[in-house]
Every structure is written in C-alpha cells, then in structure tokens.
Design a protein around this motif. Structure first.
Motif, PDB file in Angstrom:
ATOM      1  N   VAL A 104     -42.862 -41.660  10.204  1.00 55.84           N
ATOM      2  CA  VAL A 104     -43.307 -43.052  10.150  1.00 55.84           C
ATOM      3  C   VAL A 104     -42.615 -43.817   9.007  1.00 55.84           C
ATOM      4  N   PRO A 105     -42.507 -43.249   7.780  1.00 52.09           N
ATOM      5  CA  PRO A 105     -41.892 -44.047   6.718  1.00 52.09           C
ATOM      6  C   PRO A 105     -40.396 -43.832   6.486  1.00 52.09           C
ATOM      7  N   SER A 106     -39.808 -42.747   6.993  1.00 53.46           N
ATOM      8  CA  SER A 106     -38.440 -42.458   6.561  1.00 53.46           C
ATOM      9  C   SER A 106     -37.470 -42.146   7.690  1.00 53.46           C
ATOM     10  N   SER A 107     -36.199 -42.171   7.324  1.00 50.69           N
ATOM     11  CA  SER A 107     -35.108 -41.854   8.245  1.00 50.69           C
ATOM     12  C   SER A 107     -34.192 -40.840   7.586  1.00 50.69           C
ATOM     13  N   ARG A 108     -33.603 -39.999   8.406  1.00 55.70           N
ATOM     14  CA  ARG A 108     -32.699 -38.943   7.949  1.00 55.70           C
ATOM     15  C   ARG A 108     -31.258 -39.465   8.010  1.00 55.70           C
ATOM     16  N   LEU A 109     -30.490 -39.258   6.939  1.00 58.18           N
ATOM     17  CA  LEU A 109     -29.073 -39.598   6.927  1.00 58.18           C
ATOM     18  C   LEU A 109     -28.279 -38.324   7.176  1.00 58.18           C
ATOM     19  N   THR A 110     -27.391 -38.384   8.176  1.00 59.16           N
ATOM     20  CA  THR A 110     -26.516 -37.246   8.454  1.00 59.16           C
ATOM     21  C   THR A 110     -25.054 -37.665   8.350  1.00 59.16           C
ATOM     22  N   ARG A 111     -24.223 -36.698   8.007  1.00 59.88           N
ATOM     23  CA  ARG A 111     -22.771 -36.869   8.028  1.00 59.88           C
ATOM     24  C   ARG A 111     -22.235 -35.764   8.927  1.00 59.88           C
ATOM     25  N   ASP A 112     -21.600 -36.163  10.014  1.00 58.55           N
ATOM     26  CA  ASP A 112     -21.081 -35.212  11.005  1.00 58.55           C
ATOM     27  C   ASP A 112     -22.159 -34.241  11.462  1.00 58.55           C
ATOM     28  N   GLY A 113     -23.376 -34.762  11.633  1.00 54.29           N
ATOM     29  CA  GLY A 113     -24.488 -33.971  12.150  1.00 54.29           C
ATOM     30  C   GLY A 113     -25.235 -33.148  11.120  1.00 54.29           C
ATOM     31  N   THR A 114     -24.772 -33.116   9.879  1.00 58.45           N
ATOM     32  CA  THR A 114     -25.433 -32.343   8.820  1.00 58.45           C
ATOM     33  C   THR A 114     -26.301 -33.259   7.989  1.00 58.45           C
ATOM     34  N   ARG A 115     -27.571 -32.882   7.841  1.00 62.58           N
ATOM     35  CA  ARG A 115     -28.530 -33.697   7.091  1.00 62.58           C
ATOM     36  C   ARG A 115     -28.168 -33.727   5.609  1.00 62.58           C
ATOM     37  N   LEU A 116     -28.048 -34.949   5.086  1.00 64.35           N
ATOM     38  CA  LEU A 116     -27.762 -35.152   3.671  1.00 64.35           C
ATOM     39  C   LEU A 116     -29.007 -35.484   2.871  1.00 64.35           C
ATOM     40  N   GLY A 117     -29.925 -36.237   3.500  1.00 61.60           N
ATOM     41  CA  GLY A 117     -31.122 -36.647   2.783  1.00 61.60           C
ATOM     42  C   GLY A 117     -31.977 -37.570   3.614  1.00 61.60           C
ATOM     43  N   ASP A 118     -33.089 -37.983   3.017  1.00 59.13           N
ATOM     44  CA  ASP A 118     -34.039 -38.881   3.666  1.00 59.13           C
ATOM     45  C   ASP A 118     -34.107 -40.182   2.880  1.00 59.13           C
ATOM     46  N   PHE A 119     -34.125 -41.297   3.620  1.00 58.85           N
ATOM     47  CA  PHE A 119     -34.197 -42.625   3.018  1.00 58.85           C
ATOM     48  C   PHE A 119     -35.474 -43.319   3.467  1.00 58.85           C
ATOM     49  N   SER A 120     -36.076 -44.058   2.555  1.00 52.77           N
ATOM     50  CA  SER A 120     -37.262 -44.851   2.862  1.00 52.77           C
ATOM     51  C   SER A 120     -37.044 -46.276   2.387  1.00 52.77           C
ATOM     52  N   SER A 121     -37.338 -47.231   3.265  1.00 50.00           N
ATOM     53  CA  SER A 121     -37.235 -48.645   2.919  1.00 50.00           C
ATOM     54  C   SER A 121     -37.964 -49.460   3.959  1.00 50.00           C
ATOM     55  N   ASP A 122     -38.545 -50.556   3.531  1.00 47.39           N
ATOM     56  CA  ASP A 122     -39.189 -51.489   4.449  1.00 47.39           C
ATOM     57  C   ASP A 122     -38.214 -52.569   4.892  1.00 47.39           C
ATOM     58  N   GLY A 123     -36.918 -52.353   4.673  1.00 48.60           N
ATOM     59  CA  GLY A 123     -35.929 -53.376   4.998  1.00 48.60           C
ATOM     60  C   GLY A 123     -35.865 -54.404   3.883  1.00 48.60           C
ATOM     61  N   ASP A 124     -35.922 -53.916   2.655  1.00 47.36           N
ATOM     62  CA  ASP A 124     -35.838 -54.806   1.501  1.00 47.36           C
ATOM     63  C   ASP A 124     -34.958 -54.153   0.444  1.00 47.36           C
TER      64      ASP A 124
END
Length: 175
Positions: A104-124
């Motif tokens: 619900v609060p976060s999205s996963r960032l991947t590079r070439d399919g490998t998970r790098l980390g999780d980001f959270s933002s309300d679009g601000d």
C-alpha cells in the motif's frame, strides 16, 4: 517582482547523502545531489494535467526524462485496477529500471529485474528510500538513486491490491 520556485527539499539518503527534490507545479520534478546525476522529469505544459498525479500525466507522449542531461525513454503504465498497472519503467546507461508498487505505501525499484530497494512517497518532495543491503545484495549506483527518487516523486508509490479496490467500490455502491 519575479516569484522564485520553491527551494528543493533535502532528504538524507543512507548511501548517497543529501538528495534534493524540487517539484515545480505539475510540470517538472528535479532530483539532484552531490553524489548523484541530476534527473529531470518534465510534462509538456500544453498537455492536460491530472490532479491525482504529481507530474500531471501518465502519458509518455507528454513527458520527457533526462539523466545527467541525456534524454532517456520513459514507459509509465496506464494505472488501472491492479497494482502492477501503476509501474513506471525507463532505460539508462544500458540498464532497464522499473518502479513497481508492491504494498500500500511503497514501490520496489529494480535494475534489470534485480531489486535494489523500496521507495515511499505520496507524490511530493518527501521520498524515503530503503536500499537492499547485505553481502548478496546488488550495489546501488548513483543513477539508481537519482532515477528512483525522481520516479517516486513524480508518480507516487504504492497501491491498494485489486481486492481492496473492489471491496471499496462494492461498499460505495451499497446504500
């Protein structure tokens, strides 16, 4: 007197230090920092802005993304019922990036399919990154951070699962 744009927000990233995020209306998101390339995402000001999206649109035809001054392709999905439809993808320096909601609060960032980390933002201008760490974790690069912060600020993160949205629609329809 000319009105100056708001000062960029400062966020302390655990790997890359001070990150500066500036959102100028729904037309421009800029991410910069001493240790990362500058990433800029701009919306064509002549295009119609959607108030629910920080950058104003998910239509790639009206968006321009540059990393360190180099224009890169951008593929935001349309944003429908399923979480995955809110993903945003790009390519830079031979790598394919995706920011995909995974809770619900976060999205996963991947590079070439490998998970790098999780980001959270309300679009601000407030973006939080939690990098995957450990001896088997991929090494995050400066461009990874700059791209991740820009996409999170421009499109927001997270999303409800489809079953929750359906439940909300059903409960709203019942008098």
């Amino acid at each position: 007197m000319t009105e100056l744009p708001p000062a960029p927000s400062g966020t302390q990233d655990t790997l890359f230090g001070e990150m500066h995020i500036r959102i100028e209306g729904q037309e421009r998101v800029t991410v910069s920092g001493e240790n990362v390339p500058t990433t800029v995402l701009e919306r064509d000001p002549a295009s119609e802005a959607d108030a629910q999206i920080a950058i104003g649109t998910r239509d790639a035809a009206h968006l321009t993304l540059t990393v360190d001054g180099v224009r890169v392709p951008l593929w935001p999905a349309r944003g429908r019922l399923r979480r995955r439809t809110y993903r945003v993808e790009t390519e830079y320096d031979g790598a394919r990036y995706a920011l995909v909601p995974d809770s619900v609060p976060s999205s996963r960032l991947t590079r070439d399919g490998t998970r790098l980390g999780d980001f959270s933002s309300d679009g601000d201008e407030t973006v939080v990154a939690e990098w995957v760490q450990g001896h088997t974790a991929p090494t995050a690069r400066p461009a990874d951070a700059s791209i991740g912060y820009a996409l999170a600020a421009a499109f927001g993160t997270g999303g409800q699962p489809a079953w929750m949205m359906l439940a909300d629609m059903v409960s709203a329809a019942i008098p």
